[in-house]
Design a protein around this motif. Structure first.
Motif, PDB file in Angstrom:
ATOM      1  N   MET A  74      -9.025  -3.583  -5.636  1.00  0.00           N
ATOM      2  CA  MET A  74      -8.448  -3.302  -6.934  1.00  0.00           C
ATOM      3  C   MET A  74      -9.270  -2.211  -7.620  1.00  0.00           C
ATOM      4  O   MET A  74     -10.464  -2.098  -7.427  1.00  0.00           O
ATOM      5  CB  MET A  74      -8.457  -4.556  -7.819  1.00  0.00           C
ATOM      6  CG  MET A  74      -7.387  -5.566  -7.449  1.00  0.00           C
ATOM      7  SD  MET A  74      -7.361  -6.960  -8.566  1.00  0.00           S
ATOM      8  CE  MET A  74      -6.492  -6.269  -9.934  1.00  0.00           C
ATOM      9  N   THR A  75      -8.596  -1.480  -8.468  1.00  0.00           N
ATOM     10  CA  THR A  75      -9.291  -0.453  -9.215  1.00  0.00           C
ATOM     11  C   THR A  75      -9.838  -1.034 -10.504  1.00  0.00           C
ATOM     12  O   THR A  75      -9.343  -2.036 -11.016  1.00  0.00           O
ATOM     13  CB  THR A  75      -8.340   0.710  -9.542  1.00  0.00           C
ATOM     14  OG1 THR A  75      -7.252   0.205 -10.312  1.00  0.00           O
ATOM     15  CG2 THR A  75      -7.802   1.342  -8.267  1.00  0.00           C
ATOM     16  N   SER A  76     -10.838  -0.389 -11.053  1.00  0.00           N
ATOM     17  CA  SER A  76     -11.412  -0.879 -12.302  1.00  0.00           C
ATOM     18  C   SER A  76     -10.534  -0.442 -13.476  1.00  0.00           C
ATOM     19  O   SER A  76      -9.789   0.540 -13.400  1.00  0.00           O
ATOM     20  CB  SER A  76     -12.828  -0.351 -12.476  1.00  0.00           C
ATOM     21  OG  SER A  76     -12.793   1.056 -12.572  1.00  0.00           O
ATOM     22  N   GLN A  77     -10.649  -1.175 -14.555  1.00  0.00           N
ATOM     23  CA  GLN A  77      -9.859  -0.853 -15.736  1.00  0.00           C
ATOM     24  C   GLN A  77     -10.446   0.370 -16.425  1.00  0.00           C
ATOM     25  O   GLN A  77     -11.647   0.607 -16.390  1.00  0.00           O
ATOM     26  CB  GLN A  77      -9.854  -2.032 -16.704  1.00  0.00           C
ATOM     27  CG  GLN A  77      -9.155  -3.258 -16.151  1.00  0.00           C
ATOM     28  CD  GLN A  77      -9.178  -4.397 -17.165  1.00  0.00           C
ATOM     29  OE1 GLN A  77      -9.877  -4.351 -18.154  1.00  0.00           O
ATOM     30  NE2 GLN A  77      -8.391  -5.414 -16.890  1.00  0.00           N
ATOM     31  N   ALA A 110      -1.034  -8.697 -13.736  1.00  0.00           N
ATOM     32  CA  ALA A 110      -0.379  -9.494 -12.688  1.00  0.00           C
ATOM     33  C   ALA A 110       0.566  -8.622 -11.871  1.00  0.00           C
ATOM     34  O   ALA A 110       0.645  -8.750 -10.641  1.00  0.00           O
ATOM     35  CB  ALA A 110       0.364 -10.655 -13.307  1.00  0.00           C
ATOM     36  N   ALA A 111       1.286  -7.722 -12.535  1.00  0.00           N
ATOM     37  CA  ALA A 111       2.195  -6.825 -11.821  1.00  0.00           C
ATOM     38  C   ALA A 111       1.416  -5.880 -10.904  1.00  0.00           C
ATOM     39  O   ALA A 111       1.831  -5.614  -9.770  1.00  0.00           O
ATOM     40  CB  ALA A 111       3.029  -6.036 -12.812  1.00  0.00           C
ATOM     41  N   ALA A 112       0.275  -5.401 -11.375  1.00  0.00           N
ATOM     42  CA  ALA A 112      -0.551  -4.512 -10.551  1.00  0.00           C
ATOM     43  C   ALA A 112      -1.097  -5.249  -9.336  1.00  0.00           C
ATOM     44  O   ALA A 112      -1.112  -4.704  -8.226  1.00  0.00           O
ATOM     45  CB  ALA A 112      -1.682  -3.933 -11.383  1.00  0.00           C
ATOM     46  N   THR A 155       1.504  -6.407  -2.000  1.00  0.00           N
ATOM     47  CA  THR A 155       2.620  -6.064  -1.119  1.00  0.00           C
ATOM     48  C   THR A 155       2.335  -4.799  -0.324  1.00  0.00           C
ATOM     49  O   THR A 155       2.834  -4.643   0.784  1.00  0.00           O
ATOM     50  CB  THR A 155       3.918  -5.878  -1.925  1.00  0.00           C
ATOM     51  OG1 THR A 155       3.713  -4.851  -2.905  1.00  0.00           O
ATOM     52  CG2 THR A 155       4.328  -7.172  -2.597  1.00  0.00           C
ATOM     53  N   GLU A 156       1.521  -3.886  -0.879  1.00  0.00           N
ATOM     54  CA  GLU A 156       1.230  -2.638  -0.179  1.00  0.00           C
ATOM     55  C   GLU A 156       0.221  -2.817   0.942  1.00  0.00           C
ATOM     56  O   GLU A 156       0.355  -2.221   1.990  1.00  0.00           O
ATOM     57  CB  GLU A 156       0.700  -1.604  -1.167  1.00  0.00           C
ATOM     58  CG  GLU A 156       1.741  -1.119  -2.153  1.00  0.00           C
ATOM     59  CD  GLU A 156       1.164  -0.161  -3.183  1.00  0.00           C
ATOM     60  OE1 GLU A 156      -0.059   0.048  -3.185  1.00  0.00           O
ATOM     61  OE2 GLU A 156       1.947   0.362  -3.977  1.00  0.00           O
ATOM     62  N   VAL A 157      -0.784  -3.638   0.743  1.00  0.00           N
ATOM     63  CA  VAL A 157      -1.841  -3.811   1.726  1.00  0.00           C
ATOM     64  C   VAL A 157      -1.398  -4.830   2.768  1.00  0.00           C
ATOM     65  O   VAL A 157      -1.064  -5.957   2.435  1.00  0.00           O
ATOM     66  CB  VAL A 157      -3.151  -4.286   1.038  1.00  0.00           C
ATOM     67  CG1 VAL A 157      -4.226  -4.534   2.081  1.00  0.00           C
ATOM     68  CG2 VAL A 157      -3.596  -3.274   0.015  1.00  0.00           C
ATOM     69  N   PRO A 158      -1.366  -4.436   4.045  1.00  0.00           N
ATOM     70  CA  PRO A 158      -0.995  -5.407   5.076  1.00  0.00           C
ATOM     71  C   PRO A 158      -2.090  -6.450   5.233  1.00  0.00           C
ATOM     72  O   PRO A 158      -3.265  -6.149   5.042  1.00  0.00           O
ATOM     73  CB  PRO A 158      -0.856  -4.567   6.348  1.00  0.00           C
ATOM     74  CG  PRO A 158      -1.720  -3.372   6.090  1.00  0.00           C
ATOM     75  CD  PRO A 158      -1.672  -3.124   4.605  1.00  0.00           C
TER      76      PRO A 158
END
Length: 91
Positions: A1-4, A36-38, A44-47
């Motif tokens: 995840m990216t930081s805010q 939550a959406a992020a 879903t993108e990362v296998p």
């Protein structure tokens, strides 16, 4: 995840949008929905990563002993204790 990009204020601090209300009553739900959406998008993108196959042990093989000083080696398990009556003798 990216930081805010911005630091979220505490729940009881004034909201960053400038409304003068507490953050928990103003923008908290909106920010949590975006987060939550992020997370769902990233999931879903990362296998899923491939799991390693764990070699199975033979049926009769014992597990290796580990050092566990908190477990008493002479533990007898649950032992029933005889109960004495609360009042002994007298009237």
């Amino acid at each position: 995840m990216t930081s805010q990009t911005r630091k979220r204020p505490g729940r009881n601090e004034p909201c960053y949008c400038g409304s003068g209300r507490k953050y928990k009553q103003c923008c908290l739900e909106k920010d949590e929905a975006e987060a939550a959406a992020a997370r769902a998008k990233i999931a879903t993108e990362v296998p899923p990563q491939a799991t390693k196959a764990v070699p199975s042990t033979p049926a009769g093989a014992k597990k290796p002993r580990t050092e566990q000083p908190w477990k008493a080696s002479a533990s007898r398990g649950f032992v029933q204790r005889s109960r004495t009556p609360r009042k002994v003798g007298g009237s």
